[in-house]
Write a protein that holds these residues in place. Structure first.
Motif: not given
Length: 163
Positions: A95-103, A137-151
């Motif tokens: 129930a804690n709103r800070e859980l995504p940041q802590r994870v 916050d959902f655990g998706s991996l963020l990539l920096s690519t030549d075409a911009g950000e990819a998730r």
């Protein structure tokens, strides 16, 4: 992600070995996979009914699995489980709103993926190569690519190095 991070912390606490987390669910020691996390869940009426966490940790490396390793047999299985559950319970509060940041914070501190150049597939099936720069916050991996950000939201990620 929290289960993986806290198992890595439990292994370090009980063995002194520094295990890292490869996105999304592998536990790594000296470039060898020593464990992994699998989840199964049920969602109904826009609510999570349950989540089952399955985890495996190799004490000894299986001889017939290339790239697999082990954390060693000096740790007792009970001690490892107690260390894991103690750490997991200290962070997890549904129930804690800070859980995504802590994870995110727990996982990023142990990430073997962030900072690496990786190859992965996006949700729409495109193969992308880029530098892993974080997770959302959902655990998706963020990539920096030549075409911009990819998730990247699921699937296997291949580490190509820090180049």
């Amino acid at each position: 992600m929290l289960a993986g991070a806290e198992m890595a912390n439990a292994i370090r606490a009980t063995t002194g070995r520094r295990v890292t987390c490869k996105w999304p669910n592998d536990l790594i020691l000296h470039d060898a996979k020593v464990g992994g996390v699998l989840l199964e869940s049920s969602v109904a009426d826009d609510a999570v009914r349950y989540v089952v966490v399955g985890m495996g940790v190799n004490l000894e490396p299986p001889h017939d699995v290339p790239g697999a390793g082990g954390i060693g047999t000096t740790v007792g299985q009970r001690d490892l489980l107690v260390a894991f559950f103690t750490r997991f319970a200290a962070v997890y509060t549904a129930a804690n709103r800070e859980l995504p940041q802590r994870v995110r914070s727990a996982w990023l501190s142990l990430s073997a993926t962030v900072g690496q150049v990786v190859r992965a597939k996006t949700v729409d099936g495109r193969e992308v190569t880029g530098r892993a720069v974080g997770i959302d916050d959902f655990g998706s991996l963020l990539l920096s690519t030549d075409a911009g950000e990819a998730r990247v939201t699921f699937g296997e990620v291949e580490h190509l190095g820090t180049g």
